[in-house]
Design a protein around this motif. Structure first.
Motif, PDB file in Angstrom:
ATOM      1  N   ASN A  41       0.863  -1.187   0.000  1.00 37.77           N
ATOM      2  CA  ASN A  41       0.000   0.000   0.000  1.00 37.77           C
ATOM      3  C   ASN A  41       0.893   1.228   0.000  1.00 37.77           C
ATOM      4  O   ASN A  41       2.055   1.161   0.397  1.00 37.77           O
ATOM      5  N   VAL A  42       0.322   2.364  -0.370  1.00 37.42           N
ATOM      6  CA  VAL A  42       1.031   3.646  -0.285  1.00 37.42           C
ATOM      7  C   VAL A  42       0.343   4.475   0.785  1.00 37.42           C
ATOM      8  O   VAL A  42      -0.874   4.634   0.775  1.00 37.42           O
ATOM      9  N   ASN A  43       1.128   4.993   1.710  1.00 33.54           N
ATOM     10  CA  ASN A  43       0.612   5.822   2.792  1.00 33.54           C
ATOM     11  C   ASN A  43       1.169   7.229   2.615  1.00 33.54           C
ATOM     12  O   ASN A  43       2.368   7.440   2.739  1.00 33.54           O
ATOM     13  N   PHE A  44       0.307   8.180   2.293  1.00 32.71           N
ATOM     14  CA  PHE A  44       0.765   9.557   2.144  1.00 32.71           C
ATOM     15  C   PHE A  44      -0.303  10.567   2.574  1.00 32.71           C
ATOM     16  O   PHE A  44      -0.043  11.429   3.396  1.00 32.71           O
ATOM     17  N   GLU A  45      -1.500  10.447   2.003  1.00 35.21           N
ATOM     18  CA  GLU A  45      -2.521  11.465   2.223  1.00 35.21           C
ATOM     19  C   GLU A  45      -2.899  11.640   3.681  1.00 35.21           C
ATOM     20  O   GLU A  45      -3.076  12.766   4.141  1.00 35.21           O
ATOM     21  N   SER A  46      -3.008  10.545   4.426  1.00 33.21           N
ATOM     22  CA  SER A  46      -3.390  10.670   5.838  1.00 33.21           C
ATOM     23  C   SER A  46      -2.299  11.376   6.643  1.00 33.21           C
ATOM     24  O   SER A  46      -2.598  12.191   7.519  1.00 33.21           O
ATOM     25  N   GLU A  47      -1.044  11.087   6.324  1.00 30.45           N
ATOM     26  CA  GLU A  47       0.062  11.771   7.021  1.00 30.45           C
ATOM     27  C   GLU A  47       0.128  13.243   6.637  1.00 30.45           C
ATOM     28  O   GLU A  47       0.403  14.102   7.479  1.00 30.45           O
ATOM     29  N   LEU A  48      -0.122  13.534   5.369  1.00 34.11           N
ATOM     30  CA  LEU A  48      -0.146  14.927   4.922  1.00 34.11           C
ATOM     31  C   LEU A  48      -1.258  15.691   5.634  1.00 34.11           C
ATOM     32  O   LEU A  48      -1.059  16.813   6.097  1.00 34.11           O
ATOM     33  N   LYS A  49      -2.412  15.060   5.759  1.00 35.12           N
ATOM     34  CA  LYS A  49      -3.541  15.694   6.452  1.00 35.12           C
ATOM     35  C   LYS A  49      -3.184  15.991   7.906  1.00 35.12           C
ATOM     36  O   LYS A  49      -3.453  17.076   8.413  1.00 35.12           O
ATOM     37  N   ARG A  50      -2.555  15.035   8.581  1.00 39.50           N
ATOM     38  CA  ARG A  50      -2.151  15.255   9.980  1.00 39.50           C
ATOM     39  C   ARG A  50      -1.173  16.411  10.096  1.00 39.50           C
ATOM     40  O   ARG A  50      -1.246  17.212  11.035  1.00 39.50           O
ATOM     41  N   ALA A  51      -0.226  16.474   9.161  1.00 42.04           N
ATOM     42  CA  ALA A  51       0.767  17.546   9.200  1.00 42.04           C
ATOM     43  C   ALA A  51       0.103  18.908   8.977  1.00 42.04           C
ATOM     44  O   ALA A  51       0.414  19.878   9.679  1.00 42.04           O
ATOM     45  N   LEU A  52      -0.816  18.981   8.018  1.00 40.72           N
ATOM     46  CA  LEU A  52      -1.499  20.250   7.757  1.00 40.72           C
ATOM     47  C   LEU A  52      -2.383  20.656   8.925  1.00 40.72           C
ATOM     48  O   LEU A  52      -2.486  21.838   9.257  1.00 40.72           O
ATOM     49  N   GLU A  53      -3.023  19.686   9.573  1.00 39.02           N
ATOM     50  CA  GLU A  53      -3.876  19.994  10.718  1.00 39.02           C
ATOM     51  C   GLU A  53      -3.064  20.390  11.944  1.00 39.02           C
ATOM     52  O   GLU A  53      -3.551  21.125  12.802  1.00 39.02           O
ATOM     53  N   SER A  54      -1.825  19.922  12.042  1.00 39.97           N
ATOM     54  CA  SER A  54      -0.999  20.260  13.204  1.00 39.97           C
ATOM     55  C   SER A  54      -0.697  21.758  13.256  1.00 39.97           C
ATOM     56  O   SER A  54      -0.443  22.304  14.326  1.00 39.97           O
ATOM     57  N   GLU A  55      -0.751  22.415  12.107  1.00 40.57           N
ATOM     58  CA  GLU A  55      -0.509  23.857  12.074  1.00 40.57           C
ATOM     59  C   GLU A  55      -1.629  24.630  12.758  1.00 40.57           C
ATOM     60  O   GLU A  55      -1.426  25.723  13.244  1.00 40.57           O
ATOM     61  N   LYS A  56      -2.822  24.046  12.793  1.00 35.58           N
ATOM     62  CA  LYS A  56      -3.983  24.721  13.393  1.00 35.58           C
ATOM     63  C   LYS A  56      -4.180  24.367  14.864  1.00 35.58           C
ATOM     64  O   LYS A  56      -4.993  24.961  15.526  1.00 35.58           O
ATOM     65  N   GLU A  57      -3.457  23.369  15.350  1.00 38.79           N
ATOM     66  CA  GLU A  57      -3.699  22.833  16.688  1.00 38.79           C
ATOM     67  C   GLU A  57      -2.826  23.448  17.777  1.00 38.79           C
ATOM     68  O   GLU A  57      -2.668  22.865  18.826  1.00 38.79           O
ATOM     69  N   LYS A  58      -2.279  24.598  17.540  1.00 35.91           N
ATOM     70  CA  LYS A  58      -1.413  25.217  18.538  1.00 35.91           C
ATOM     71  C   LYS A  58      -2.205  25.454  19.819  1.00 35.91           C
ATOM     72  O   LYS A  58      -3.291  26.022  19.798  1.00 35.91           O
ATOM     73  N   PRO A  59      -1.667  25.004  20.957  1.00 33.52           N
ATOM     74  CA  PRO A  59      -2.405  25.158  22.213  1.00 33.52           C
ATOM     75  C   PRO A  59      -2.474  26.620  22.662  1.00 33.52           C
ATOM     76  O   PRO A  59      -1.629  27.437  22.285  1.00 33.52           O
TER      77      PRO A  59
END
Length: 137
Positions: A41-59
């Motif tokens: 399998n290829v794993n990319f999109e889910s990791e990319l999504k997590r990385a992009l969402e981490s920018e918005k999750e600043k505490p």
């Protein structure tokens, strides 16, 4: 990085992942009858999504670190660090010979991947057409 450059970069990375996925699916299909072959399998999109969402999750409250050995309570993940990963599927078995490639499933994934790639190219073309409209004005 401006919005246009970032969008094009994300689209480019997603298109690269789609190209790798096409190669992986072709390899899976080519080895559909090989005993004990395990599909990839290829794993990319889910990791990319997590990385992009981490920018918005600043505490709301970030811990001040006074020593390099301190563990931060939050770390932004740069989407440019996300790698396209090929992952072997050892958990399933489709055939009695130990092979886990389902040709019908692989063909469906190939069709889905082609449609995704087409959508990505159309999105990139749209972004560039927006720039062309601005330059013509």
């Amino acid at each position: 990085m401006n919005t246009f450059a970032r969008t094009i970069d994300v689209l480019h990375r997603a298109m690269d992942a789609s190209t790798v996925r096409r190669q992986v699916i072709a390899n899976n299909l080519a080895n559909a009858n090989v005993p004990n072959f395990k599909r990839t399998n290829v794993n990319f999109e889910s990791e990319l999504k997590r990385a992009l969402e981490s920018e918005k999750e600043k505490p709301a409250l970030e811990i001040t670190m006074t020593d390099p050995k301190h563990i931060p309570n939050w770390k932004e993940r740069d989407y440019r660090d996300v790698e396209i990963r090929r992952v072997l599927d050892y958990t399933s078995t489709y055939n009695n010979n130990g092979n886990n490639v389902d040709a019908e499933q692989e063909f469906m994934l190939a069709t889905e991947n082609q449609m995704s790639y087409t959508l990505l190219t159309q999105a990139a073309a749209f972004e560039f057409s927006q720039i062309n409209q601005v330059l013509r004005s």
